[in-house]
Design a protein around this motif. Structure first.
Motif, PDB file in Angstrom:
ATOM      1  N   GLY A  81      41.051 -82.887  81.897  1.00 20.80           N
ATOM      2  CA  GLY A  81      41.765 -83.974  82.601  1.00 20.80           C
ATOM      3  C   GLY A  81      41.409 -84.250  84.220  1.00 20.80           C
ATOM      4  N   GLY A  82      41.375 -85.465  84.545  1.00 22.18           N
ATOM      5  CA  GLY A  82      40.942 -85.812  85.868  1.00 22.18           C
ATOM      6  C   GLY A  82      39.906 -85.200  86.561  1.00 22.18           C
ATOM      7  N   SER A  83      40.071 -84.731  87.697  1.00 23.51           N
ATOM      8  CA  SER A  83      39.450 -84.194  88.753  1.00 23.51           C
ATOM      9  C   SER A  83      38.700 -82.866  88.021  1.00 23.51           C
ATOM     10  N   ASN A  84      37.370 -82.736  88.357  1.00 24.79           N
ATOM     11  CA  ASN A  84      36.787 -81.209  87.901  1.00 24.79           C
ATOM     12  C   ASN A  84      36.880 -80.307  89.111  1.00 24.79           C
ATOM     13  N   ARG A  85      37.784 -80.467  90.040  1.00 13.27           N
ATOM     14  CA  ARG A  85      37.871 -79.580  91.103  1.00 13.27           C
ATOM     15  C   ARG A  85      39.683 -78.646  90.568  1.00 13.27           C
ATOM     16  N   PRO A  86      39.542 -77.589  90.538  1.00  8.63           N
ATOM     17  CA  PRO A  86      40.553 -76.944  89.735  1.00  8.63           C
ATOM     18  C   PRO A  86      41.663 -76.879  90.746  1.00  8.63           C
ATOM     19  N   ILE A  87      42.870 -76.606  90.401  1.00  2.00           N
ATOM     20  CA  ILE A  87      44.262 -76.266  91.268  1.00  2.00           C
ATOM     21  C   ILE A  87      44.374 -74.803  91.113  1.00  2.00           C
ATOM     22  N   LEU A  88      44.351 -74.132  92.331  1.00  2.00           N
ATOM     23  CA  LEU A  88      44.104 -72.644  91.959  1.00  2.00           C
ATOM     24  C   LEU A  88      45.550 -72.028  92.215  1.00  2.00           C
ATOM     25  N   LEU A  89      45.865 -71.147  91.296  1.00  2.00           N
ATOM     26  CA  LEU A  89      47.054 -70.242  91.572  1.00  2.00           C
ATOM     27  C   LEU A  89      46.473 -68.732  91.913  1.00  2.00           C
ATOM     28  N   MET A  90      47.407 -68.149  92.689  1.00  2.00           N
ATOM     29  CA  MET A  90      46.797 -66.774  93.067  1.00  2.00           C
ATOM     30  C   MET A  90      47.886 -65.773  92.988  1.00  2.00           C
ATOM     31  N   GLY A  91      47.540 -64.394  92.618  1.00  2.00           N
ATOM     32  CA  GLY A  91      48.453 -63.604  92.727  1.00  2.00           C
ATOM     33  C   GLY A  91      47.811 -62.165  92.551  1.00  2.00           C
ATOM     34  N   HIS A  92      48.264 -61.106  93.384  1.00  2.00           N
ATOM     35  CA  HIS A  92      47.865 -59.731  93.104  1.00  2.00           C
ATOM     36  C   HIS A  92      48.508 -58.605  92.493  1.00  2.00           C
ATOM     37  N   ARG A  93      47.742 -57.895  91.556  1.00  2.00           N
ATOM     38  CA  ARG A  93      48.317 -56.746  90.704  1.00  2.00           C
ATOM     39  C   ARG A  93      48.637 -55.573  91.291  1.00  2.00           C
ATOM     40  N   ASP A  94      48.081 -55.166  92.697  1.00  2.00           N
ATOM     41  CA  ASP A  94      48.333 -53.962  93.271  1.00  2.00           C
ATOM     42  C   ASP A  94      49.513 -53.808  94.014  1.00  2.00           C
ATOM     43  N   THR A  95      50.225 -52.459  93.857  1.00  2.00           N
ATOM     44  CA  THR A  95      51.239 -52.267  94.686  1.00  2.00           C
ATOM     45  C   THR A  95      50.706 -51.350  95.727  1.00  2.00           C
ATOM     46  N   VAL A  96      52.053 -50.986  96.640  1.00  2.00           N
ATOM     47  CA  VAL A  96      51.593 -49.946  97.720  1.00  2.00           C
ATOM     48  C   VAL A  96      52.310 -48.616  97.392  1.00  2.00           C
ATOM     49  N   PHE A  97      52.771 -48.573  96.077  1.00  2.00           N
ATOM     50  CA  PHE A  97      53.388 -47.254  95.824  1.00  2.00           C
ATOM     51  C   PHE A  97      52.432 -46.102  95.057  1.00  2.00           C
ATOM     52  N   PRO A  98      52.684 -44.758  95.403  1.00  2.00           N
ATOM     53  CA  PRO A  98      52.119 -43.531  95.040  1.00  2.00           C
ATOM     54  C   PRO A  98      52.038 -43.772  93.453  1.00  2.00           C
ATOM     55  N   LYS A  99      51.191 -42.978  92.731  1.00  2.00           N
ATOM     56  CA  LYS A  99      50.940 -42.493  91.406  1.00  2.00           C
ATOM     57  C   LYS A  99      52.478 -42.090  90.746  1.00  2.00           C
ATOM     58  N   GLY A 100      52.768 -42.407  89.776  1.00  2.00           N
ATOM     59  CA  GLY A 100      54.187 -42.048  89.005  1.00  2.00           C
ATOM     60  C   GLY A 100      55.421 -42.688  89.703  1.00  2.00           C
ATOM     61  N   GLU A 101      55.407 -43.593  90.464  1.00  2.00           N
ATOM     62  CA  GLU A 101      56.454 -44.423  91.033  1.00  2.00           C
ATOM     63  C   GLU A 101      57.170 -45.131  89.943  1.00  2.00           C
ATOM     64  N   PRO A 102      56.677 -45.719  89.036  1.00  2.00           N
ATOM     65  CA  PRO A 102      57.538 -46.174  87.936  1.00  2.00           C
ATOM     66  C   PRO A 102      58.170 -45.262  86.881  1.00  2.00           C
ATOM     67  N   THR A 103      57.584 -44.052  86.962  1.00  2.00           N
ATOM     68  CA  THR A 103      58.136 -42.978  86.262  1.00  2.00           C
ATOM     69  C   THR A 103      59.528 -42.672  86.839  1.00  2.00           C
ATOM     70  N   ARG A 104      59.388 -42.555  88.221  1.00  2.00           N
ATOM     71  CA  ARG A 104      60.635 -42.204  89.012  1.00  2.00           C
ATOM     72  C   ARG A 104      61.534 -42.929  89.017  1.00  2.00           C
ATOM     73  N   ARG A 105      61.199 -44.261  89.271  1.00  2.00           N
ATOM     74  CA  ARG A 105      62.425 -45.578  89.054  1.00  2.00           C
ATOM     75  C   ARG A 105      61.753 -46.630  88.539  1.00  2.00           C
ATOM     76  N   PRO A 106      61.976 -46.570  87.185  1.00  2.00           N
ATOM     77  CA  PRO A 106      61.591 -47.729  86.297  1.00  2.00           C
ATOM     78  C   PRO A 106      62.221 -49.127  86.473  1.00  2.00           C
TER      79      PRO A 106
END
Length: 392
Positions: A81-106
């Motif tokens: 559709g329309g213009s060939n210049r894309p509309i950009l959506l951004m997001g990051h997958r990393d967190t600041v938490f140490p290994k095992g944090e989801p196990t400790r508080r899921p």
């Protein structure tokens, strides 16, 4: 054409309105997957969940790999559709938490809030972007291709992803960064930039009783430098320096032969950054305690999201979408936090940030997401995308 777009709008809004449970399910999967910035396998596992979701909705994705940090993932819908210049959506997958944090508080839901590591910052934003892509893939209506970029190292300054972000941003017409929302109708049009630094000081060891006078204390030099760095802060003009980590010394009865510290510099404009950094370098070059020497290293850097007329116009466009959905209290905000949106903006792309679902207390065990904002924020983003004019 207008009738077709209106039809797509309504179908997308109606479909998103039925996806609350599915959004929570994907969010639970992402939150319960470890993804600290230095945990490449974990960050890539989150990417795998996202790619599987997209593929289930008929959306192919591309991977830009890295050997040290999480790969960058991109996916595009609405190519026709329309213009060939894309509309950009951004997001990051990393967190600041140490290994095992989801196990400790899921992941858990209590009342109208969800909790868990990265639930707001920013796995809810990733979920929102996924569902907006899925809706446009199914019902169409976008005036241009819509690309979502999912990176993996934002919390440490995007050492790998920065170039990927800049390349995609330069090709895009606008950018929406789905960091956590700041209120029911608020988004961010300006952010500070930041420089993370580490410095190491070398002195000379000596017995603190028998040969005190021949020692050269790196810790004493560290103390002088900390005070000098702190004096550079100018909060009224948006400049702050925080020495957040220090260490040094060998034993209590030894004059310290080494010391080190880590500094966080925040600023509003590139000129402030350059002027302040020159002063930091001068402090590092000066020996307050004769005989010491110091080495300074930049470990990470964010560019500021500078408020521009184009960015403000994009916010007004987004706010109009919120208002069309019944949110009347809208506001554009400036924040001292840094984000990848600064890289997109510096590439010359009109950019706004914090269009994600609303949450708070990020980077802490109390981080939460207001779950009743998942669908409304997805609808607002979708509407903002759909109502951009064609051909720009």
């Amino acid at each position: 054409m207008a009738a077709d777009r209106n039809s797509s709008e309504q179908k997308i809004l109606d479909w998103l309105g039925t996806q609350h449970g599915a959004m929570l399910a994907l969010l639970e999967t992402l939150v319960n997957t470890d993804s600290g910035s230095y945990d490449k396998p974990g960050v890539d596992a989150v990417g795998g969940h996202i790619r599987s979701f997209l593929l289930g909705h008929g959306i192919a994705s591309e991977v830009t790999p890295d050997v040290q940090f999480g790969d960058a993932i991109s996916a595009t819908v609405g190519r026709g559709g329309g213009s060939n210049r894309p509309i950009l959506l951004m997001g990051h997958r990393d967190t600041v938490f140490p290994k095992g944090e989801p196990t400790r508080r899921p992941f858990k839901v209590e009342g109208d809030r969800a909790y868990g590591p990265g639930v707001a910052d920013m796995k809810a934003g990733l979920v929102m972007n996924c569902f907006v892509l899925a809706a446009i893939q199914q019902f169409g209506g976008a005036p241009a291709p819509v690309m979502a970029l999912f990176t993996g190292d934002e919390e440490i300054g995007s050492p790998f992803s920065r170039k990927v972000i800049e390349a995609h941003a330069r090709a895009a017409r606008v950018c929406f960064n789905s960091e956590p929302g700041r209120g029911r109708g608020a988004a961010v049009t300006g952010r500070k930039g930041g420089v993370f630094m580490r410095f190491e000081i070398t002195g000379k060891a000596a017995h603190s009783g028998a040969n005190f006078e021949v020692g050269i204390s790196a810790i004493n030099e560290l103390a002088h430098k900390i005070l000098a760095l702190s004096a550079l802060s100018d909060p009224k003009n948006g400049i702050t320096l925080n020495v957040g980590v220090v260490s040094g010394g060998q034993t209590v009865n030894t004059v310290a032969p080494w010391a080190k510290g880590e500094v966080d510099l925040r600023f509003i404009t590139p000129d402030q950054r350059n002027d302040t950094f020159a002063k930091i370098e001068a402090i590092m070059a000066k020996s307050f305690v004769p005989g010491t020497s110091a080495r300074l290293e930049i470990t990470g850097e964010f560019l500021p999201l500078v408020e521009t007329d184009e960015g403000k116009a994009l916010y007004e466009h987004y706010a109009a979408s919120l208002k069309a959905l019944g949110v009347t209290d809208t506001s554009a905000l400036f924040t001292g936090g840094c984000a990848d949106s600064g890289f997109a903006s510096a590439a010359g792309t009109p950019t706004i940030c914090a269009v994600g679902p609303v949450g708070g207390r990020a980077h802490s065990p109390d981080e939460y997401l207001e779950i009743d904002t998942l669908v409304p924020r997805a609808k607002a983003l979708a509407l903002a995308v759909l109502r951009l004019s064609a051909g720009n």
